[in-house]
Motif scaffolding. Sequence first.
Motif, PDB file in Angstrom:
ATOM      1  N   PRO A 140       0.828  -1.209   0.000  1.00  0.00           N
ATOM      2  CA  PRO A 140       0.000   0.000   0.000  1.00  0.00           C
ATOM      3  C   PRO A 140       0.864   1.261   0.000  1.00  0.00           C
ATOM      4  CG  PRO A 140      -0.711  -1.521   1.725  1.00  0.00           C
ATOM      5  CD  PRO A 140       0.565  -2.056   1.163  1.00  0.00           C
ATOM      6  N   LEU A 141       0.400   2.293  -0.716  1.00  0.00           N
ATOM      7  CA  LEU A 141       1.127   3.554  -0.781  1.00  0.00           C
ATOM      8  C   LEU A 141       0.646   4.540   0.280  1.00  0.00           C
ATOM      9  CD1 LEU A 141       1.429   4.198  -4.622  1.00  0.00           C
ATOM     10  CD2 LEU A 141       2.769   2.698  -3.134  1.00  0.00           C
ATOM     11  N   VAL A 142      -0.603   4.383   0.703  1.00  0.00           N
ATOM     12  CA  VAL A 142      -1.192   5.284   1.698  1.00  0.00           C
ATOM     13  C   VAL A 142      -1.769   4.444   2.824  1.00  0.00           C
ATOM     14  CG1 VAL A 142      -2.980   7.033   2.127  1.00  0.00           C
ATOM     15  CG2 VAL A 142      -1.757   7.012  -0.064  1.00  0.00           C
ATOM     16  N   GLN A 143      -1.468   4.867   4.039  1.00  0.00           N
ATOM     17  CA  GLN A 143      -2.028   4.215   5.228  1.00  0.00           C
ATOM     18  C   GLN A 143      -2.959   5.205   5.899  1.00  0.00           C
ATOM     19  OE1 GLN A 143       0.744   3.535   8.423  1.00  0.00           O
ATOM     20  NE2 GLN A 143      -0.536   1.933   9.308  1.00  0.00           N
ATOM     21  N   THR A 144      -4.153   4.750   6.240  1.00  0.00           N
ATOM     22  CA  THR A 144      -5.097   5.603   6.958  1.00  0.00           C
ATOM     23  C   THR A 144      -5.123   5.186   8.416  1.00  0.00           C
ATOM     24  OG1 THR A 144      -6.949   4.145   6.397  1.00  0.00           O
ATOM     25  CG2 THR A 144      -6.534   6.011   4.929  1.00  0.00           C
ATOM     26  N   MET A 145      -5.296   6.171   9.286  1.00  0.00           N
ATOM     27  CA  MET A 145      -5.390   5.934  10.717  1.00  0.00           C
ATOM     28  C   MET A 145      -6.729   6.492  11.176  1.00  0.00           C
ATOM     29  SD  MET A 145      -1.945   6.534   9.828  1.00  0.00           S
ATOM     30  CE  MET A 145      -1.776   8.264  10.070  1.00  0.00           C
ATOM     31  N   ILE A 146      -7.567   5.629  11.731  1.00  0.00           N
ATOM     32  CA  ILE A 146      -8.875   6.072  12.202  1.00  0.00           C
ATOM     33  C   ILE A 146      -8.784   6.388  13.688  1.00  0.00           C
ATOM     34  CG2 ILE A 146     -10.169   4.849  10.442  1.00  0.00           C
ATOM     35  CD1 ILE A 146     -10.691   2.642  12.471  1.00  0.00           C
ATOM     36  N   GLY A 147      -9.764   7.081  14.180  1.00  0.00           N
ATOM     37  CA  GLY A 147      -9.801   7.413  15.595  1.00  0.00           C
ATOM     38  C   GLY A 147      -9.584   8.900  15.806  1.00  0.00           C
ATOM     39  N   GLY A 148      -9.489   9.273  17.045  1.00  0.00           N
ATOM     40  CA  GLY A 148      -9.347  10.688  17.369  1.00  0.00           C
ATOM     41  C   GLY A 148      -7.916  11.064  17.669  1.00  0.00           C
ATOM     42  N   GLY A 149      -7.735  12.309  17.955  1.00  0.00           N
ATOM     43  CA  GLY A 149      -6.421  12.796  18.354  1.00  0.00           C
ATOM     44  C   GLY A 149      -5.487  13.023  17.188  1.00  0.00           C
ATOM     45  N   LYS A 150      -4.210  13.180  17.525  1.00  0.00           N
ATOM     46  CA  LYS A 150      -3.230  13.530  16.500  1.00  0.00           C
ATOM     47  C   LYS A 150      -2.828  12.356  15.617  1.00  0.00           C
ATOM     48  CE  LYS A 150       0.763  12.904  19.480  1.00  0.00           C
ATOM     49  NZ  LYS A 150       1.971  13.480  20.009  1.00  0.00           N
TER      50      LYS A 150
ATOM     51  N   ARG B 245      -4.854  10.427  13.863  1.00  0.00           N
ATOM     52  CA  ARG B 245      -5.822  10.121  12.810  1.00  0.00           C
ATOM     53  C   ARG B 245      -5.359  10.751  11.497  1.00  0.00           C
ATOM     54  NH1 ARG B 245     -10.931  14.133  13.337  1.00  0.00           N
ATOM     55  NH2 ARG B 245      -9.696  15.996  13.314  1.00  0.00           N
ATOM     56  N   GLY B 246      -5.977  10.346  10.426  1.00  0.00           N
ATOM     57  CA  GLY B 246      -5.652  10.923   9.126  1.00  0.00           C
ATOM     58  C   GLY B 246      -5.043   9.894   8.200  1.00  0.00           C
ATOM     59  N   ALA B 247      -4.106  10.346   7.370  1.00  0.00           N
ATOM     60  CA  ALA B 247      -3.470   9.467   6.405  1.00  0.00           C
ATOM     61  C   ALA B 247      -2.014   9.875   6.239  1.00  0.00           C
ATOM     62  CB  ALA B 247      -4.196   9.543   5.060  1.00  0.00           C
ATOM     63  N   ARG B 248      -1.211   8.920   5.848  1.00  0.00           N
ATOM     64  CA  ARG B 248       0.195   9.207   5.594  1.00  0.00           C
ATOM     65  C   ARG B 248       0.692   8.281   4.491  1.00  0.00           C
ATOM     66  NH1 ARG B 248       3.904   5.675   7.143  1.00  0.00           N
ATOM     67  NH2 ARG B 248       3.303   3.984   8.509  1.00  0.00           N
ATOM     68  N   LEU B 249       1.753   8.706   3.840  1.00  0.00           N
ATOM     69  CA  LEU B 249       2.378   7.830   2.854  1.00  0.00           C
ATOM     70  C   LEU B 249       3.180   6.774   3.592  1.00  0.00           C
ATOM     71  CD1 LEU B 249       3.758  10.218   0.078  1.00  0.00           C
ATOM     72  CD2 LEU B 249       1.468   9.300   0.382  1.00  0.00           C
ATOM     73  N   THR B 250       3.102   5.559   3.104  1.00  0.00           N
ATOM     74  CA  THR B 250       3.949   4.504   3.630  1.00  0.00           C
ATOM     75  C   THR B 250       5.339   4.674   3.023  1.00  0.00           C
ATOM     76  OG1 THR B 250       3.417   3.015   1.811  1.00  0.00           O
ATOM     77  CG2 THR B 250       1.968   2.916   3.762  1.00  0.00           C
ATOM     78  N   THR B 251       6.280   3.870   3.473  1.00  0.00           N
ATOM     79  CA  THR B 251       7.617   3.889   2.867  1.00  0.00           C
ATOM     80  C   THR B 251       7.501   3.565   1.382  1.00  0.00           C
ATOM     81  OG1 THR B 251       8.628   3.259   4.960  1.00  0.00           O
ATOM     82  CG2 THR B 251       9.924   2.881   2.964  1.00  0.00           C
ATOM     83  N   ALA B 252       6.665   2.598   1.041  1.00  0.00           N
ATOM     84  CA  ALA B 252       6.452   2.253  -0.374  1.00  0.00           C
ATOM     85  C   ALA B 252       5.854   3.435  -1.127  1.00  0.00           C
ATOM     86  CB  ALA B 252       5.546   1.025  -0.493  1.00  0.00           C
ATOM     87  N   GLY B 253       4.958   4.181  -0.491  1.00  0.00           N
ATOM     88  CA  GLY B 253       4.354   5.355  -1.110  1.00  0.00           C
ATOM     89  C   GLY B 253       5.383   6.439  -1.381  1.00  0.00           C
TER      90      GLY B 253
END
Length: 131
Positions: free
Chosen positions: A65-75, A77-85
């Motif tokens: 995967p190129l993008v990893q999403t993080m669910i939940g609250g706080g800092k 959450r959101g999305a980030r590029l993986t190393t592969a991304g």
Amino acid sequence: MQTGPLKLRAQLLCGDEIAMGPGKADLLDAIARTGSISAAGRDLGMSYRRSWMLVDAMNRCFAQPLVQTMIGGGKNRGARLTTAGEQALAAYRALEASIADAAASDLGGLAGMLRPAPLPAASDPEKGGSG
């Protein structure tokens, strides 16, 4: 990417799906910058749904995967590029630069034959125009 009067688009295909192209690369840049798929989409003028569909296509096409999403609250959450991304984006941008460099060196004579803007369209003789 535009090199003078030449516009080039590099697209990597995975079957019939576009795994990476200029729009998807721009989306990855925006996700890296904003930390969010929705914010990245807004920055690029696209809906969250469209942004998510592009991310999903990339994640399905690449071995990792190129993008990893993080669910939940706080800092966290959101999305980030993986190393592969990050690696795929850097490799794609390098490919774009290589293509632009190659095209620029071959473009000279052809570009010199172009007008700065097209002439007005000719009248259609079948519709009673002259010509």
